[in-house]
Design an enzyme around this catalytic site. Structure first.
Site, PDB file in Angstrom:
ATOM      1  N   SER A 259       6.917  -5.096 -11.212  1.00 39.43           N
ATOM      2  CA  SER A 259       5.493  -5.343 -11.473  1.00 39.43           C
ATOM      3  C   SER A 259       4.912  -4.360 -12.485  1.00 39.43           C
ATOM      4  CB  SER A 259       4.710  -5.226 -10.164  1.00 39.43           C
ATOM      5  OG  SER A 259       4.807  -3.890  -9.653  1.00 39.43           O
TER       6      SER A 259
ATOM      7  N   PRO B 281      -9.362  -1.683  -1.627  1.00 37.99           N
ATOM      8  CA  PRO B 281      -8.984  -1.121  -2.933  1.00 37.99           C
ATOM      9  C   PRO B 281      -8.138  -2.109  -3.729  1.00 37.99           C
ATOM     10  CG  PRO B 281      -8.595   0.457  -1.165  1.00 37.99           C
ATOM     11  CD  PRO B 281      -8.864  -0.865  -0.516  1.00 37.99           C
TER      12      PRO B 281
ATOM     13  N   LEU C 186      -6.657   3.967   5.076  1.00 32.89           N
ATOM     14  CA  LEU C 186      -7.260   5.257   5.409  1.00 32.89           C
ATOM     15  C   LEU C 186      -8.328   5.649   4.394  1.00 32.89           C
ATOM     16  CD1 LEU C 186      -4.039   7.291   6.317  1.00 32.89           C
ATOM     17  CD2 LEU C 186      -5.527   5.990   7.850  1.00 32.89           C
TER      18      LEU C 186
ATOM     19  N   THR D 114       1.750   1.782  -1.696  1.00 36.47           N
ATOM     20  CA  THR D 114       2.744   0.873  -1.125  1.00 36.47           C
ATOM     21  C   THR D 114       4.152   1.453  -1.080  1.00 36.47           C
ATOM     22  OG1 THR D 114       3.071  -0.155  -3.302  1.00 36.47           O
ATOM     23  CG2 THR D 114       1.450  -1.167  -1.833  1.00 36.47           C
TER      24      THR D 114
ATOM     25  N   GLY E  34      -5.740  -2.314  -7.310  1.00 34.34           N
ATOM     26  CA  GLY E  34      -5.104  -1.658  -8.440  1.00 34.34           C
ATOM     27  C   GLY E  34      -4.858  -2.646  -9.559  1.00 34.34           C
TER      28      GLY E  34
ATOM     29  N   TYR F 153      17.789  -7.091  -1.335  1.00 35.93           N
ATOM     30  CA  TYR F 153      16.674  -7.873  -1.868  1.00 35.93           C
ATOM     31  C   TYR F 153      17.094  -9.339  -1.881  1.00 35.93           C
ATOM     32  CZ  TYR F 153      12.671  -8.759  -4.984  1.00 35.93           C
ATOM     33  OH  TYR F 153      11.495  -9.195  -5.539  1.00 35.93           O
TER      34      TYR F 153
ATOM     35  N   ILE G 284      -7.026   6.211  -2.876  1.00 39.55           N
ATOM     36  CA  ILE G 284      -6.349   7.201  -3.711  1.00 39.55           C
ATOM     37  C   ILE G 284      -7.033   7.210  -5.080  1.00 39.55           C
ATOM     38  CG2 ILE G 284      -4.163   7.813  -4.829  1.00 39.55           C
ATOM     39  CD1 ILE G 284      -2.801   6.230  -2.464  1.00 39.55           C
TER      40      ILE G 284
END
Length: 560
Positions: free
Chosen positions: A208, A137, A274, A220, A139, A480, A277
């Site tokens: 992002s 997939p 899996l 994610t 995006g 981070y 979406i």
């Protein structure tokens, strides 16, 4: 097949819009400072290769499979054109960019498919099982953990990139329930534009944001820069539809349920292993009437951490509370636009440093910058700002006003462009993130910092490592990290892997999460077992086997 390449606007070789860059000449203090820190003694120029010089391997999908795909979704929605295969070959991780900038694209998708309805997704997954190809997939293509390529041990297997960008509509906004049902391929800016036209917001603004989709955020377990107010994406999902190779999972959107484990949360964070979406019902909020973003400076990292913890364990939470360590604070000031020296400017800066040191007890060389932001109703923002500021000032914080905070808010999506500029100059730059409870945060911070600086120094290079608290919680926080070094031109990926391994092993050793919001992908998969234990791995493998018995979906991610 069509030559259509979809609505992609990202550079094929780097981050973001093709006409945008992170100009160091607009920040005259930045490059001299970085050169000194990184021991750069000679200028290096390493631009990406010309795309015309990249020879992609021939598509491996057999003619019957391609014809079946075209018949299932429409010929206009399938392409084997080189440009589409190139832009869908990698995400935007350091490892991805080093290879694509060098023209090393050894295993791009054999075709790109653009479904326009959920039935198309079902048909593609059925054909994958029949014809033996894999499905990844896609995006927005912004993965920074190797989420979009085939693993090396399956390099000979044909695969298609399933680009969801034509499933991109807001289907329903329910203002009674304050939810919205949205197709998974909708990108951040269009999603927010559609919601705010109806007076609501999702409140999800990852770095992002401009180049990522709702489905990618959910897959994610993404976090937005205002998640301290609105929550991470898993907190927003009320219902989800996910097409798997054996059927479609569709939950009933309800506020809460006790009918067993929450299967929506199995889909959230599943990274396409899996299924796909296709849409989700998400919680929305009234669009804020007012925003207030400002900066404060703390005497040191310890005082800043204590202040953040106290605020998060009180009743009033800001939208953003981002605390930089000493090294990052220095970097942020060097990276500010403008900054040319002049006698008047230098005098003002020295006077401000004197004021901080003598009258506020803050050594400017050890200070830690915080960006603090509030959103909501006019009265709410005003009240919460005063309550939280009082708490922070009790921990030796000095309010620097709105200027720096507003600049951060205006440019909050710009920093990823800097990586391309530094790669052009032969600089390795990457980020990683984790999270832990408050009792573990100091040791985790020091452990990862020491691991990165030690690994870089072991290569005989000056290290530059800095960190910020990006997303604080009642029980802990996300850290981070950014790290930089001169790039080893003969083995840039081996160099990066040494540093990545050192940092990740330090995260595991100090009880941190393997990832807080970037996901696992291929890059973190070797450490999944250490992060979740043998029983956790067994459960995940059982889920994979149940939803995807033929191993069609995004091979190698999460579990390797």
């Amino acid at each position: 097949m069509t030559d259509y390449t979809g609505p992609m606007t990202m550079k094929w070789w780097g981050w973001g819009a093709p006409d945008k860059t992170y100009a160091l000449d607009a920040r005259p203090k930045a490059w001299p400072w970085l050169k000194a820190k990184l021991g750069v003694t000679e200028e290096v120029h390493r631009p990406p290769v010309d795309s015309g010089a990249i020879q992609l391997p021939p598509a491996r999908l057999a003619v019957p499979a391609l014809e079946a795909l075209a018949g299932a979704v429409g010929e206009v929605n399938v392409t084997t054109q080189a440009g589409a295969r190139l832009t869908h070959a990698y995400g935007k991780s350091y490892r991805d960019l080093v290879r694509i900038r060098a023209g090393e694209v050894g295993n791009p998708p054999d075709a790109v498919v653009y479904p326009t309805q959920e039935g198309h997704v079902e048909a593609v997954l059925a054909l994958a099982a029949t014809h033996g190809f894999a499905v990844i997939p896609f995006g927005g293509g912004s993965s920074v953990v190797g989420g979009l390529e085939m693993p090396a041990d399956q390099a000979e297997r044909p695969f298609v990139s399933l680009d969801l960008s034509r499933l991109a509509e807001v289907l329903v906004v329910d203002k009674d329930a304050m939810t919205a049902t949205i197709q998974a391929g909708m990108m951040g800016p269009k999603l927010e534009e559609a919601l705010q036209a109806q007076g609501v917001t999702l409140g999800h603004f990852p770095q992002s944001f401009e180049f990522s989709s709702l489905g990618g955020w959910i897959a994610t377990r993404s976090a937005g820069q205002q998640s301290t107010r609105y929550g991470k994406i898993e907190d927003m999902v009320v219902g989800v539809r996910c097409v798997t190779p054996v059927g479609t999972y569709a939950s009933r959107p309800v506020p809460a349920a006790a009918q067993g484990p929450d299967l929506d949360q199995v889909v959230v964070g599943s990274e396409g292993v899996l299924g796909v979406i296709t849409q989700a019902t998400v919680r929305v909020h009234a669009a804020p009437e007012r925003r207030n973003y400002r900066a404060l400076i703390f005497a040191d990292w310890a005082h800043g951490l204590a202040a953040v913890r106290e605020v998060m364990q009180a009743e009033r939470h800001p939208a953003t509370m981002r605390l930089s360590d000493v090294a990052e604070t220095a970097a942020l000031f060097k990276l500010r636009e403008g900054g040319q020296s002049s006698p008047a400017r230098d005098l003002m800066q020295e006077a401000f440093k004197w004021y901080l040191r003598r009258l506020r007890g803050i050594d400017p060389g050890r200070g830690c910058l915080m960006v603090l932001g509030f959103e909501g109703g006019h009265d709410e923002v005003e009240h919460d700002l005063h309550v939280v500021k009082d708490r922070l000032e009790g921990h030796r914080a000095f309010d620097m006003g709105a200027g720096i905070g507003e600049k951060w808010y205006e440019g909050r999506f710009e920093l990823p462009y800097m990586r391309d500029t530094l790669l052009d100059r032969g600089i390795l730059v990457d980020t990683l993130e984790t999270s832990a409870t408050w009792d573990r945060i100091p040791a985790l911070y020091q452990g990862v910092t020491d691991a990165l600086t030690g690994a870089i120094a072991a290569d005989g290079l000056p290290p530059l490592v800095f960190c910020h608290v990006s997303h604080p919680y009642h029980e802990g926080a996300s850290l981070y990290f950014t790290f930089m070094a001169r790039q080893a031109p003969d083995d840039p990926l081996g160099q990066w892997m040494r540093y990545k391994r050192a940092a990740t092993e330090a995260i595991i050793a100090h009880g941190g999460a393997l990832s807080h919001h970037h996901g696992v992908g291929l890059d973190h998969a070797p450490w999944t077992g250490a992060a979740i234990g043998a029983e956790g791995v067994r459960w995940l493998r059982a889920l994979k086997a149940a939803a995807d018995p033929a191993g069609v979906m995004n091979p190698g991610k999460i579990l390797g």
